[in-house]
Design an enzyme around this catalytic site. Sequence first.
Site, mmCIF file in Angstrom:
data_model
loop_
_atom_site.group_PDB
_atom_site.id
_atom_site.type_symbol
_atom_site.label_atom_id
_atom_site.label_comp_id
_atom_site.label_asym_id
_atom_site.label_seq_id
_atom_site.Cartn_x
_atom_site.Cartn_y
_atom_site.Cartn_z
ATOM 1 N N GLY A 1 -0.240 2.585 -30.299
ATOM 2 C CA GLY A 1 -1.361 2.689 -31.230
ATOM 3 C C GLY A 1 -1.628 1.389 -31.957
ATOM 4 O O GLY A 1 -2.484 1.339 -32.845
ATOM 5 N N GLU B 1 1.026 6.984 -37.196
ATOM 6 C CA GLU B 1 1.286 7.778 -35.979
ATOM 7 C C GLU B 1 2.538 8.612 -36.096
ATOM 8 O O GLU B 1 2.590 9.738 -35.641
ATOM 9 C CB GLU B 1 1.516 6.837 -34.795
ATOM 10 C CG GLU B 1 0.346 6.065 -34.406
ATOM 11 C CD GLU B 1 0.720 5.064 -33.351
ATOM 12 O OE1 GLU B 1 -0.176 4.393 -32.880
ATOM 13 O OE2 GLU B 1 1.900 4.944 -32.981
ATOM 14 N N GLY C 1 4.460 0.742 -37.708
ATOM 15 C CA GLY C 1 4.962 0.950 -36.355
ATOM 16 C C GLY C 1 6.383 1.486 -36.406
ATOM 17 O O GLY C 1 6.964 1.646 -37.480
ATOM 18 N N VAL C 2 6.921 1.759 -35.235
ATOM 19 C CA VAL C 2 8.286 2.269 -35.199
ATOM 20 C C VAL C 2 9.271 1.101 -35.286
ATOM 21 O O VAL C 2 8.903 -0.037 -35.081
ATOM 22 C CB VAL C 2 8.545 3.082 -33.909
ATOM 23 C CG1 VAL C 2 7.868 4.434 -34.000
ATOM 24 C CG2 VAL C 2 8.110 2.334 -32.680
ATOM 25 N N GLY C 3 10.526 1.406 -35.587
ATOM 26 C CA GLY C 3 11.568 0.381 -35.505
ATOM 27 C C GLY C 3 12.143 0.002 -36.850
ATOM 28 O O GLY C 3 11.743 0.484 -37.904
ATOM 29 N N ASN C 4 13.088 -0.930 -36.741
ATOM 30 C CA ASN C 4 13.903 -1.345 -37.863
ATOM 31 C C ASN C 4 13.138 -1.991 -38.995
ATOM 32 O O ASN C 4 13.376 -1.709 -40.166
ATOM 33 C CB ASN C 4 14.891 -2.396 -37.344
ATOM 34 C CG ASN C 4 16.280 -1.856 -37.320
ATOM 35 O OD1 ASN C 4 16.474 -0.655 -37.485
ATOM 36 N ND2 ASN C 4 17.235 -2.744 -37.153
ATOM 37 N N ILE D 1 5.798 -9.046 -29.705
ATOM 38 C CA ILE D 1 6.730 -9.807 -28.880
ATOM 39 C C ILE D 1 6.562 -11.291 -29.180
ATOM 40 O O ILE D 1 7.528 -11.990 -29.452
ATOM 41 C CB ILE D 1 6.523 -9.460 -27.391
ATOM 42 C CG1 ILE D 1 7.136 -8.072 -27.160
ATOM 43 C CG2 ILE D 1 7.151 -10.509 -26.469
ATOM 44 C CD1 ILE D 1 6.947 -7.493 -25.804
HETATM 45 O O1 0RQ Z 1 14.966 -6.540 -25.918
HETATM 46 O O2 0RQ Z 1 15.984 -4.342 -25.916
HETATM 47 O O3 0RQ Z 1 16.628 -6.061 -24.217
HETATM 48 O O4 0RQ Z 1 17.306 -6.322 -26.610
HETATM 49 O O5 0RQ Z 1 12.064 -6.904 -26.766
HETATM 50 O O6 0RQ Z 1 12.543 -6.104 -29.408
HETATM 51 O O7 0RQ Z 1 13.230 -7.144 -31.565
HETATM 52 O O8 0RQ Z 1 14.308 -4.953 -30.807
HETATM 53 O O9 0RQ Z 1 11.919 -5.123 -31.627
HETATM 54 O O10 0RQ Z 1 12.155 -2.647 -31.022
HETATM 55 O O11 0RQ Z 1 10.606 -3.540 -32.843
HETATM 56 O O12 0RQ Z 1 10.110 -3.879 -30.420
HETATM 57 C C1 0RQ Z 1 6.801 -5.353 -29.750
HETATM 58 C C2 0RQ Z 1 8.375 -4.269 -28.176
HETATM 59 C C3 0RQ Z 1 9.081 -4.821 -30.518
HETATM 60 C C4 0RQ Z 1 7.478 -2.948 -30.163
HETATM 61 C C5 0RQ Z 1 7.926 -4.355 -29.627
HETATM 62 C C6 0RQ Z 1 12.755 -8.143 -26.661
HETATM 63 C C7 0RQ Z 1 13.975 -7.988 -27.531
HETATM 64 C C8 0RQ Z 1 14.380 -6.564 -27.210
HETATM 65 C C9 0RQ Z 1 12.585 -5.162 -28.366
HETATM 66 P P1 0RQ Z 1 16.336 -5.754 -25.640
HETATM 67 P P2 0RQ Z 1 13.115 -5.825 -30.877
HETATM 68 P P3 0RQ Z 1 11.245 -3.695 -31.532
HETATM 69 C C10 0RQ Z 1 3.493 2.373 -33.275
HETATM 70 C C11 0RQ Z 1 2.821 1.078 -32.871
HETATM 71 C C12 0RQ Z 1 3.854 -2.127 -29.232
HETATM 72 C C13 0RQ Z 1 3.499 -0.719 -29.647
HETATM 73 C C14 0RQ Z 1 3.264 -0.559 -31.122
HETATM 74 C C15 0RQ Z 1 6.316 -2.360 -29.381
HETATM 75 C C16 0RQ Z 1 13.022 -5.871 -27.087
HETATM 76 O O13 0RQ Z 1 7.094 -3.084 -31.503
HETATM 77 O O14 0RQ Z 1 6.520 -1.723 -28.350
HETATM 78 O O15 0RQ Z 1 3.237 -1.484 -31.894
HETATM 79 N N1 0RQ Z 1 5.066 -2.604 -29.865
HETATM 80 N N2 0RQ Z 1 3.067 0.685 -31.519
HETATM 81 O O16 0RQ Z 1 14.970 -8.918 -27.199
HETATM 82 C C17 0RQ Z 1 11.338 -11.810 -24.725
HETATM 83 C C18 0RQ Z 1 10.162 -12.246 -26.682
HETATM 84 C C19 0RQ Z 1 10.695 -11.046 -27.227
HETATM 85 C C20 0RQ Z 1 11.533 -10.297 -26.420
HETATM 86 C C21 0RQ Z 1 11.292 -9.289 -28.347
HETATM 87 N N3 0RQ Z 1 9.343 -13.025 -27.394
HETATM 88 N N4 0RQ Z 1 10.499 -12.585 -25.442
HETATM 89 N N5 0RQ Z 1 11.868 -10.654 -25.169
HETATM 90 N N6 0RQ Z 1 11.875 -9.213 -27.139
HETATM 91 N N7 0RQ Z 1 10.557 -10.412 -28.423
HETATM 92 C C22 0RQ Z 1 4.286 3.179 -32.276
HETATM 93 C C23 0RQ Z 1 3.525 3.748 -31.121
HETATM 94 O O17 0RQ Z 1 2.541 3.247 -30.707
HETATM 95 C C24 0RQ Z 1 4.017 4.948 -30.463
#
Ligand code: 0RQ
Length: 502
Positions: A387, A293, A268-271, A363
């Site tokens: 995805g 993807e 997935g995307v991200g850190n 999440i």
């Molecule tokens: O909030 O931006 O206000 O600080 O959610 O969380 O920890 O920065 O992590 O950027 O990796 O995103 C699941 C959203 C994680 C992402 C998800 C809050 C947290 C922060 C983002 P702020 P992080 P990430 C390939 C596959 C679905 C699509 C996917 C995602 C913000 O991975 O969109 O996987 N996944 N696609 O503070 C409340 C919780 C939380 C929370 C995190 N439990 N309760 N807020 N946050 N956990 C790509 C494509 O499909 C295109």
Amino acid sequence: MGNRIHNAAYQSKVMSAEDAAALINDGDRLGVSGFTGSGYPKAVPIALAARAKAEHEAGRSFRVGLNTGASTAPELDGELALADAVDFRTPYQSDPETRKRINAGSINYADIHLSHIAPQVRNGFHGKMDVAIIELTAIKADGSLVPSSSIGNNQAWLDAADRVIFEVNSWQSEDLEGMHDVFGGLRKAPLDFAIPVFHASDRIGSKYLTVDPAKVIAVVENDTPDRNSPFKPLDDVSKSIASHLLDFLDLEEKAGRLPDPMPAMQSGVGNIANAVLAGLLHGQFENLTSYTEVIQDGMVDLIDSGKLSVASATAFSLSPEYAKKMNDNAKFYRDKIILRNQEISNNPEVIRRLGMIAMNGMIEADIYGNVNSTHIMGSRMQNGIGGSGDFARNAALTVFVTPSTAKDGAISAIVPMVSHVDHTEHDTDLIISEYGVADLRGKSPRQRVPAIIKIAHPDFRPMLEEYFAVAQKVANGQHTPHDLSQALSWHQRMLATGTMKV
Ligand code: 0RQ
């Protein structure tokens, strides 16, 4: 702007973005290019947003429906949302202005698996598509359409739309030509053939997009860069999650459970994903392939090192530094990178066949392994399923990665019951936090609980243990014991007090 339109018929259709936007009507459904900030149209949407604002100021309605590949950028999702010009959006977004309006109820958002949306449109489930707006790198003299930095749903939208607007972007490297693999054989279900991808490196389509030229109503030129957000520097939590996954893979290999070479990976995307890729760079695995993807910085490094022989995806998601590197060296990378239709990059049939390892963020997860990837406290949309479901359901090893807490420790990523389910316990093999790996394979729901609690933040472990103890006393069955009166109490407490802690 360098001339990238080498075909006279298309040259005669060149006009300004404003003139092209004037050809779009209130109520139109648009199919636009764009996937994770790459390959999206950059001029017409801004002009369209200005037009919508002017129409609203004149007291007239002007809103469109928006189908994309995945997330786009401020020039597209952001501008149109700010102009209140979007009444429907699908399938994946991450734009703050769009998110705000989805959660305020003014944009209807259909959160659809990225491999499903094009077939759904083709099968007529979404009504008529009026206009496709697709970014290209160039139009060749013979009319061939050279795609840009993403393929996404471009071919599907070109096939479905009544009218087509091209944006030809001279910022994109002309050397991208040859990197793409556009599969044109997709028709209405049922299909009577297999998708012929047997290895991540298999090319099955054309280098070019195709369109009925009679549908093309405008060609707009621009030279604006893709959004290309920089990655945050790797933090300790991301690094430790990545090292847990890499240690796990080492052990799997020693136990003979990992094929050699390692099966194709999706990340997935991200850190955290980038930290895993960085870890692979210094690890023992060779001959890696990826069927995913998005191409991120870490994958480019792996290609450079010779460890990754091929990266198959549908789009780039690069930092500005790496986007420049890609633009400067596309001729080198185009033999090692394949950009496909997202129906193929995320195709369940292919993912299952390749026996993949899929790794995505989340999440929250519950003590039984159900995963919520999309909703904050049950009701608020964050981004969308993207995805993740295509891969999670069909990979041979499905991994979810997460920091153990969010919002400075106020929220636990491990909860008694998830407030929304995207991936069920049946799909989840591993959950990894900075505290380790919960290996759920072959375990019953009750056997999963201690494995999952072990990777929760220590502040929340006693609360989870207590919940499970009470649940076993009050539940109406011992297969997946829940205390329904308390199952969502952590979320309620968070909404009421700002923390899940008691
Ligand atoms: O909030 O931006 O206000 O600080 O959610 O969380 O920890 O920065 O992590 O950027 O990796 O995103 C699941 C959203 C994680 C992402 C998800 C809050 C947290 C922060 C983002 P702020 P992080 P990430 C390939 C596959 C679905 C699509 C996917 C995602 C913000 O991975 O969109 O996987 N996944 N696609 O503070 C409340 C919780 C939380 C929370 C995190 N439990 N309760 N807020 N946050 N956990 C790509 C494509 O499909 C295109």
